[in-house]
Design an enzyme around this catalytic site. Sequence first.
Site, PDB file in Angstrom:
ATOM      1  N   THR A   1      -2.860  -7.086   7.788  1.00 57.18           N
ATOM      2  CA  THR A   1      -3.139  -5.760   8.353  1.00 57.18           C
ATOM      3  C   THR A   1      -4.484  -5.742   9.070  1.00 57.18           C
ATOM      4  OG1 THR A   1      -1.797  -4.659   6.667  1.00 57.18           O
ATOM      5  CG2 THR A   1      -3.432  -3.320   7.815  1.00 57.18           C
TER       6      THR A   1
ATOM      7  N   CYS B   1       0.823  -1.213   0.000  1.00 54.50           N
ATOM      8  CA  CYS B   1       0.000   0.000   0.000  1.00 54.50           C
ATOM      9  C   CYS B   1       0.853   1.259   0.000  1.00 54.50           C
ATOM     10  CB  CYS B   1      -0.940   0.010   1.207  1.00 54.50           C
ATOM     11  SG  CYS B   1      -0.103   0.006   2.806  1.00 54.50           S
TER      12      CYS B   1
END
Length: 426
Positions: free
Chosen positions: A191, A50
């Site tokens: 995550t 990301c």
Amino acid sequence: MKLLVIGLNHKTAPIEVRERITFGPDIIAGALRDLRGHEGVHEAVVLSTCNRTEVYCATDDGGEETVRHWLGGFHGVEHERVNPFLYAHAGRDAVTHLLRVGCGLDSMVLGEPQILGQVKSAFATATSCTATGKLVSRLFQHAFSVAKTVRTDTAIGSSPVSVAFAAVSLARQIFSDLSQQTAMLIGAGETIELVARHLHQNGIGRIIVANRTVERAHEVAAQFDGFAIALTEIANHLADADIVISSTASPLPVLGKGTVERALKKRRHRPMFMVDIAVPRDIEPEVASLTDVYLYTVDDLQGVIDEGLRSRQAAALEAEEIVAFHAEEFMGWLRSLDAASVIADYRSRAEHLRDEVLERAKRQLEAGKSAPDVLTFLAHTLTNKLLHAPSTRLRQAAREGEADILEAANELFQLGPAAPAAAPPQ
């Protein structure tokens, strides 16, 4: 060949650019095949998270421009649109960069541990696609070893700071009592699992985990007394969510403005806190324009993250020293490859001379010459042939005053002190 890394990250490119240059798990294999189809690109690993997209490769000269153009071209993005945000490192700088990335020294969250798993996964994918070779494989294995050393020998990971921790910290600032709130977590990767753990530790009232694969959603939800739904069921449960945190690998948004608007009506406009950790973004940016929605992206978390970094700064300095030492260690190995090539060539030449003289000696034996005479011929001729080229070059060096060559030969052949080089003729 030379080592090269080209990429962009949260420091060099805004999310609008990063989300256009990402490689989902379903396209990395094809991307690696496509990249290695370009002339001069011999080995490659694509790391896409990301916060960064990077290409590590072993290339011929001119490889940098090839990879720069490929990175945008593969995604259908004009080179001029991407190139200003790219960085490139070659040789030792490329080695140092990967070591820093693997240790979490280049992350948005200093010292965060998730990046090492992502680097290992990227390398495993490239290896399974036969996109790696001796050079890149050795580099990544070295990076894994250094990251382990840094984790063991420093306190770089001692503080609970991560993107997931930052998202939950922000939620706590907005909702003073999480026990009265419901959190919907979209995705079921590492995550999101970390987000769920932090929420659970902070007493969240209820957790809903939505994922494309419901079985995986169940695995995460079961650890924290939550329940699982499919992505297609989000609209039916969104109105229950006070907190929405999303992190999937979807190339397109999974939550649109219309769906959120309908949920807000059902909630009678009670506020909704949303964090989109994904790149590309999971939640349409237009959602931020809705009243009663507080939407944050991964870039917005930087301020929260900064507050938790101070305790890691001293450890980071220690880690940088470890990285510098091991980067030089790797470069030493890399330089040794040049010596290996020279040694192989020299040995091959010596073996060729040996075979040539041996064949002549055999013919003399067949012609009736005595064995002692043939052995003397063999030893004398082979010695002369092996020493001819270096002796000629050393004489030339002495004539031309090239003392450095004489000193190198003295060291190489472990002789006595070199005689002073003769001055070149006037």
